[in-house]
Design an enzyme around this catalytic site. Structure first.
Site, mmCIF file in Angstrom:
data_model
loop_
_atom_site.group_PDB
_atom_site.id
_atom_site.type_symbol
_atom_site.label_atom_id
_atom_site.label_comp_id
_atom_site.label_asym_id
_atom_site.label_seq_id
_atom_site.Cartn_x
_atom_site.Cartn_y
_atom_site.Cartn_z
ATOM 1 N N ASP A 128 -0.959 -11.524 10.663
ATOM 2 C CA ASP A 128 -0.500 -11.376 9.282
ATOM 3 C C ASP A 128 -1.705 -11.497 8.362
ATOM 4 O OD1 ASP A 128 2.223 -11.065 9.863
ATOM 5 O OD2 ASP A 128 2.566 -13.219 9.885
ATOM 6 N N ASP A 146 5.889 -5.753 8.867
ATOM 7 C CA ASP A 146 6.922 -6.516 8.161
ATOM 8 C C ASP A 146 7.371 -5.789 6.894
ATOM 9 O OD1 ASP A 146 6.565 -8.534 10.067
ATOM 10 O OD2 ASP A 146 5.122 -9.614 8.811
#
Length: 168
Positions: A128, A146
């Protein structure tokens, strides 16, 4: 001269355009993760604006680091869940290939799910790096996969609302 069939009939049953969208999502996701991993060290961040940073973090769990501290079994559980979701989505894409918004939403979700599955298989965690904050509010870092999943989910809701409204 033969009449051409409507777009919905012609597109019905073909996975190609929808898988193409999923592949683009996977490529964008993986390329951005590779770039961030090469430029940043784990935990390193860089302020881009007053509300957005780039930061390299690893997520061993699911959304919002759900089950990140579990004993390692979650890697395989979330990988299996992602693969199962991909199979169900592929079936739905084949069955409803003529429904453009529905299939676009599913293709985005498919690409995002497989992008994160690839991370879990290759690294044991999801990379991330997108970090947003406003005032005292701070969202957990996330990635392109995401984002695609979230956009796909929003499009599914919009598509369903349109469908319900049209049925009245």
């Amino acid at each position: 001269m033969a009449k051409s069939r409507p777009l919905q009939s012609r597109a019905s049953g073909t996975l190609a355009p929808w898988l193409g969208i999923a592949v683009v999502v996977i490529l964008c996701d993986q390329l951005t993760k590779i770039a961030i991993a090469r430029v940043f060290s784990y935990g390193e961040g860089r302020a881009i604006t007053s509300f957005f940073n780039l930061v390299l973090v690893y997520n061993k769990g699911a959304a919002f680091s759900f089950l990140a501290a579990a004993g390692g079994w979650q890697r395989w559980a979330f990988t299996a869940l992602g693969v199962a979701a991909a199979l169900v989505i592929s079936y739905l894409l084949k069955r409803h290939a003529g429904q453009r918004m529905f299939c676009t939403a599913l293709a985005l979700i498919l690409g995002g799910a497989l992008g994160n599955v690839l991370d879990r298989l290759m690294y044991g965690h999801v990379i991330d790096f997108l970090d947003f904050h406003v005032g005292g509010w701070h969202w957990p870092a996330f990635n392109v996969a995401d984002s695609a999943i979230t956009i796909g989910a929003v499009l599914l809701v919009i598509d369903e609302l349109r469908r319900v409204r049209g049925a009245r």
